[in-house]
Scaffold this motif. Sequence first.
Motif, mmCIF file in Angstrom:
data_model
loop_
_atom_site.group_PDB
_atom_site.id
_atom_site.type_symbol
_atom_site.label_atom_id
_atom_site.label_comp_id
_atom_site.label_asym_id
_atom_site.label_seq_id
_atom_site.Cartn_x
_atom_site.Cartn_y
_atom_site.Cartn_z
ATOM 1 N N ASP A 80 0.827 -1.217 0.000
ATOM 2 C CA ASP A 80 0.000 0.000 0.000
ATOM 3 C C ASP A 80 0.856 1.259 0.000
ATOM 4 O O ASP A 80 0.572 2.228 -0.722
ATOM 5 C CB ASP A 80 -0.933 0.005 1.204
ATOM 6 C CG ASP A 80 -2.036 -1.035 1.106
ATOM 7 O OD1 ASP A 80 -2.276 -1.533 -0.010
ATOM 8 O OD2 ASP A 80 -2.648 -1.360 2.150
ATOM 9 N N ARG A 125 2.547 1.740 -3.498
ATOM 10 C CA ARG A 125 1.602 2.139 -4.543
ATOM 11 C C ARG A 125 1.099 3.559 -4.319
ATOM 12 O O ARG A 125 0.862 4.298 -5.282
ATOM 13 C CB ARG A 125 0.432 1.147 -4.597
ATOM 14 C CG ARG A 125 0.823 -0.214 -5.143
ATOM 15 C CD ARG A 125 1.534 -0.100 -6.491
ATOM 16 N NE ARG A 125 2.074 -1.386 -6.951
ATOM 17 C CZ ARG A 125 2.917 -1.513 -7.955
ATOM 18 N NH1 ARG A 125 3.352 -0.432 -8.601
ATOM 19 N NH2 ARG A 125 3.368 -2.692 -8.322
ATOM 20 N N THR A 126 0.942 3.954 -3.055
ATOM 21 C CA THR A 126 0.548 5.331 -2.781
ATOM 22 C C THR A 126 1.622 6.301 -3.242
ATOM 23 O O THR A 126 1.323 7.314 -3.895
ATOM 24 C CB THR A 126 0.281 5.526 -1.276
ATOM 25 O OG1 THR A 126 -0.812 4.689 -0.878
ATOM 26 C CG2 THR A 126 -0.068 6.978 -0.966
ATOM 27 N N GLN A 129 3.751 5.766 -5.540
ATOM 28 C CA GLN A 129 3.779 5.747 -7.000
ATOM 29 C C GLN A 129 2.610 6.555 -7.577
ATOM 30 O O GLN A 129 2.783 7.310 -8.550
ATOM 31 C CB GLN A 129 3.729 4.307 -7.508
ATOM 32 C CG GLN A 129 4.007 4.183 -9.007
ATOM 33 C CD GLN A 129 4.107 2.737 -9.454
ATOM 34 O OE1 GLN A 129 3.380 1.873 -8.982
ATOM 35 N NE2 GLN A 129 5.030 2.473 -10.373
ATOM 36 N N GLN A 130 1.445 6.442 -6.984
ATOM 37 C CA GLN A 130 0.290 7.208 -7.460
ATOM 38 C C GLN A 130 0.506 8.712 -7.297
ATOM 39 O O GLN A 130 0.024 9.513 -8.105
ATOM 40 C CB GLN A 130 -0.965 6.756 -6.716
ATOM 41 C CG GLN A 130 -1.435 5.360 -7.090
ATOM 42 C CD GLN A 130 -2.469 4.808 -6.136
ATOM 43 O OE1 GLN A 130 -2.935 5.507 -5.230
ATOM 44 N NE2 GLN A 130 -2.825 3.542 -6.319
ATOM 45 N N LEU A 131 1.231 9.089 -6.261
ATOM 46 C CA LEU A 131 1.532 10.503 -6.034
ATOM 47 C C LEU A 131 2.641 11.017 -6.945
ATOM 48 O O LEU A 131 2.917 12.217 -6.968
ATOM 49 C CB LEU A 131 1.928 10.719 -4.569
ATOM 50 C CG LEU A 131 0.816 10.523 -3.523
ATOM 51 C CD1 LEU A 131 1.405 10.570 -2.118
ATOM 52 C CD2 LEU A 131 -0.269 11.583 -3.685
ATOM 53 N N LYS A 182 8.597 6.366 -9.603
ATOM 54 C CA LYS A 182 8.199 6.077 -10.977
ATOM 55 C C LYS A 182 8.047 4.582 -11.227
ATOM 56 O O LYS A 182 7.180 4.163 -11.992
ATOM 57 C CB LYS A 182 9.203 6.688 -11.949
ATOM 58 C CG LYS A 182 9.249 8.215 -11.887
ATOM 59 C CD LYS A 182 10.236 8.778 -12.887
ATOM 60 C CE LYS A 182 10.310 10.298 -12.780
ATOM 61 N NZ LYS A 182 11.297 10.868 -13.747
#
Length: 328
Positions: free
Chosen positions: A119, A122-123, A125-127, A131
């Motif tokens: 989690d 991925r957070t 990466q989403q922000l 990369k």
Amino acid sequence: MDQPEPGPGDYANDGHLLDGLRRAVEFGATLLDTSDSYGAGRAERMLERILREYRNEGLIVSSKVGRIRGSAAHAYADRNIHRQFQQSRDNLYVDAVDIYTLDSWDFGPQDRYLGGAIDQLRTLQQLGDIKAVGLRGPYTHYGATPAERTACAERFLYLFRLIKPDVVWTRFNALTPVVSLEGENLFDFTARHGVGVILAAPLAHGLLTGKALPAMPRPGPHVPDTGTRSLTPRALEAIAAGLQVLRDHFGEASGVLTRLALRSCLQRADHCATVVGFTHEAQVTENFCCLGPPLTSDELALVDEAYAQIRTGIEESTARPGTRRAGV
């Protein structure tokens, strides 16, 4: 270029390491690999100077997490990944880290912290802070039983399916034992899944260059585990014999064996990159200057055959009961 792991007392060598990194970039290196555990962040801060000096070179930065626990219950516990990432980003002085790799498969008892680690990554990466998410690849020591190799492959596949990494970072060279993944080697497996691969330790800590393996301390709290163990005399004989086969064919010129070891990794697959560690600028210069043109398919086949004979010799030397296991 794989940044070395400085330890206490290495500050006097910082200038040499910086010169080596500069030399690598000037030769065309584009991937700079480090970790928060290398010198407790000092390696990252050293790399920041290079990124600042060569800010227009489009350099790719790779760092790792999972070895430093700090005051947390575990290296992956709670928000420790987030805290370590923020420290790494501050050390590197970058807006985003290109590749951020989970450097350990230990996620606590019964993988207690695995879900939280996924989690957090991925957070980030989403922000846009990361990369690409990396996962350490499968590796077994020589002398591992078939059951141990199967267990290693199954553990990697389990984590791979859950984490869904963009990149696999793995120790690999011509002497590395083969681990089968769903009936494929690592390169075919990752290509099928559209995942990149970073190969580290391509020179097997100097073994494949024909240099004698230096005495290494056993890993401990302050000694990084490079994967190198003492090899038996029979294993060293197998390496020497295989390298002589290559010398007989390719010649005795300086840097020939280094070139073959590096080319063997660089030409392994189109979706792979190779990082090479160093301790001084002269090594960087030798590594780049010896590369020459790509090996032909016939030359690669000959090199692969010689390396396969070496692997067989090492495995046979470690197959006897009581023999120390070796990792290269």
